[in-house]
Design a protein around this motif. Structure first.
Motif, mmCIF file in Angstrom:
data_model
loop_
_atom_site.group_PDB
_atom_site.id
_atom_site.type_symbol
_atom_site.label_atom_id
_atom_site.label_comp_id
_atom_site.label_asym_id
_atom_site.label_seq_id
_atom_site.Cartn_x
_atom_site.Cartn_y
_atom_site.Cartn_z
ATOM 1 N N GLN A 72 0.822 -1.212 0.000
ATOM 2 C CA GLN A 72 0.000 0.000 0.000
ATOM 3 C C GLN A 72 0.857 1.263 0.000
ATOM 4 O OE1 GLN A 72 -3.505 -0.021 -0.160
ATOM 5 N NE2 GLN A 72 -3.012 -2.138 -0.623
ATOM 6 N N PHE A 73 0.298 2.311 -0.553
ATOM 7 C CA PHE A 73 0.919 3.628 -0.561
ATOM 8 C C PHE A 73 0.103 4.541 0.349
ATOM 9 C CE2 PHE A 73 2.333 1.697 -4.434
ATOM 10 C CZ PHE A 73 3.606 2.199 -4.647
ATOM 11 N N TYR A 74 0.784 5.439 1.042
ATOM 12 C CA TYR A 74 0.144 6.374 1.955
ATOM 13 C C TYR A 74 0.647 7.782 1.661
ATOM 14 C CZ TYR A 74 -1.004 2.090 4.420
ATOM 15 O OH TYR A 74 -1.472 0.837 4.729
ATOM 16 N N ASP A 75 -0.199 8.762 1.937
ATOM 17 C CA ASP A 75 0.157 10.167 1.757
ATOM 18 C C ASP A 75 0.393 10.769 3.133
ATOM 19 O OD1 ASP A 75 0.516 12.738 0.711
ATOM 20 O OD2 ASP A 75 -1.637 13.134 0.647
ATOM 21 N N CYS A 76 1.625 11.188 3.392
ATOM 22 C CA CYS A 76 1.969 11.850 4.648
ATOM 23 C C CYS A 76 2.023 13.348 4.378
ATOM 24 C CB CYS A 76 3.312 11.343 5.166
ATOM 25 S SG CYS A 76 3.797 12.074 6.740
ATOM 26 N N LYS A 77 1.134 14.082 5.024
ATOM 27 C CA LYS A 77 1.100 15.532 4.876
ATOM 28 C C LYS A 77 1.806 16.147 6.082
ATOM 29 C CE LYS A 77 -3.179 15.780 2.241
ATOM 30 N NZ LYS A 77 -2.657 16.354 1.036
ATOM 31 N N VAL A 78 2.798 16.992 5.797
ATOM 32 C CA VAL A 78 3.571 17.647 6.846
ATOM 33 C C VAL A 78 3.278 19.142 6.778
ATOM 34 C CG1 VAL A 78 5.889 18.078 7.724
ATOM 35 C CG2 VAL A 78 5.348 15.871 6.679
ATOM 36 N N TYR A 79 2.873 19.697 7.915
ATOM 37 C CA TYR A 79 2.507 21.105 8.001
ATOM 38 C C TYR A 79 3.509 21.824 8.903
ATOM 39 C CZ TYR A 79 -1.928 19.024 6.548
ATOM 40 O OH TYR A 79 -2.891 18.299 5.903
ATOM 41 N N LEU A 80 4.104 22.898 8.403
ATOM 42 C CA LEU A 80 5.074 23.680 9.163
ATOM 43 C C LEU A 80 4.509 25.064 9.448
ATOM 44 C CD1 LEU A 80 8.306 23.048 7.040
ATOM 45 C CD2 LEU A 80 7.492 21.729 8.999
ATOM 46 N N THR A 81 4.738 25.544 10.655
ATOM 47 C CA THR A 81 4.503 26.941 10.983
ATOM 48 C C THR A 81 5.881 27.569 11.106
ATOM 49 O OG1 THR A 81 2.503 26.378 12.199
ATOM 50 C CG2 THR A 81 3.448 28.547 12.626
ATOM 51 N N LEU A 82 6.075 28.696 10.413
ATOM 52 C CA LEU A 82 7.380 29.339 10.376
ATOM 53 C C LEU A 82 7.390 30.598 11.242
ATOM 54 C CD1 LEU A 82 8.078 28.977 6.544
ATOM 55 C CD2 LEU A 82 8.545 27.354 8.396
ATOM 56 N N SER A 83 8.589 31.012 11.639
ATOM 57 C CA SER A 83 8.738 32.158 12.540
ATOM 58 C C SER A 83 8.249 33.479 11.940
ATOM 59 C CB SER A 83 10.195 32.291 12.989
ATOM 60 O OG SER A 83 11.045 32.511 11.875
ATOM 61 N N ASN A 84 8.083 33.540 10.633
ATOM 62 C CA ASN A 84 7.551 34.755 9.987
ATOM 63 C C ASN A 84 6.043 34.644 9.747
ATOM 64 O OD1 ASN A 84 7.477 32.920 7.910
ATOM 65 N ND2 ASN A 84 8.569 34.192 6.428
ATOM 66 N N ASP A 85 5.401 33.692 10.424
ATOM 67 C CA ASP A 85 3.959 33.435 10.358
ATOM 68 C C ASP A 85 3.494 32.791 9.064
ATOM 69 O OD1 ASP A 85 3.435 34.316 12.964
ATOM 70 O OD2 ASP A 85 3.251 36.395 12.290
ATOM 71 N N GLU A 86 4.421 32.372 8.199
ATOM 72 C CA GLU A 86 4.027 31.610 7.010
ATOM 73 C C GLU A 86 3.674 30.184 7.417
ATOM 74 O OE1 GLU A 86 6.615 33.614 3.408
ATOM 75 O OE2 GLU A 86 7.268 31.707 4.205
ATOM 76 N N LEU A 87 2.853 29.558 6.604
ATOM 77 C CA LEU A 87 2.520 28.142 6.758
ATOM 78 C C LEU A 87 2.999 27.425 5.512
ATOM 79 C CD1 LEU A 87 -1.143 28.523 8.050
ATOM 80 C CD2 LEU A 87 0.917 28.145 9.408
ATOM 81 N N ALA A 88 3.655 26.290 5.692
ATOM 82 C CA ALA A 88 4.127 25.491 4.557
ATOM 83 C C ALA A 88 3.570 24.083 4.704
ATOM 84 C CB ALA A 88 5.655 25.459 4.527
ATOM 85 N N GLU A 89 3.246 23.470 3.579
ATOM 86 C CA GLU A 89 2.721 22.102 3.567
ATOM 87 C C GLU A 89 3.433 21.332 2.474
ATOM 88 O OE1 GLU A 89 -1.307 19.728 2.245
ATOM 89 O OE2 GLU A 89 -1.528 21.766 2.963
#
Length: 104
Positions: A72-89
């Motif tokens: 099986q394949f799985y999707d791992c979503k990683v969410y980052l909050t950055l010190s400049n208030d940006e959000l990255a995924e």
């Protein structure tokens, strides 16, 4: 973020290291990280496959992945909050594959 594809065996519980160096603007740090895991039916399987809480060390984040069904394949979503208030995924593909070693 790297890696984009990762292979593990069903019996393993392994720490996935994600290097975020190229994701971060100069002088910006990671202040928080979360991760979720989905199967191909888009069902959240995080409780069964993510051990503990993801952690941060410098420009890298760590997520401990366990279990899964071979083939099986799985999707791992990683969410980052950055010190400049940006959000990255970012999305990473986790393949669970039972490997057999043939001994001669």
């Amino acid at each position: 973020m790297n890696p984009h594809n990762w292979i593990k065996q069903p019996s393993e519980s392994r720490i996935l290291e994600i290097d975020c160096t190229n994701t971060l603007p100069t002088g910006v740090t990671i202040t928080a990280v979360t991760a979720t895991m989905y199967d191909l039916a888009n069902t959240d399987v995080s409780d069964a496959m993510i051990e503990g809480v993801p952690t941060i060390n410098g420009d890298s984040v760590y997520v401990q992945i366990k279990g899964g069904v071979s083939g099986q394949f799985y999707d791992c979503k990683v969410y980052l909050t950055l010190s400049n208030d940006e959000l990255a995924e970012d999305d990473l593909t986790v393949q669970v594959k039972n490997t057999t070693v043939i001994r001669r």
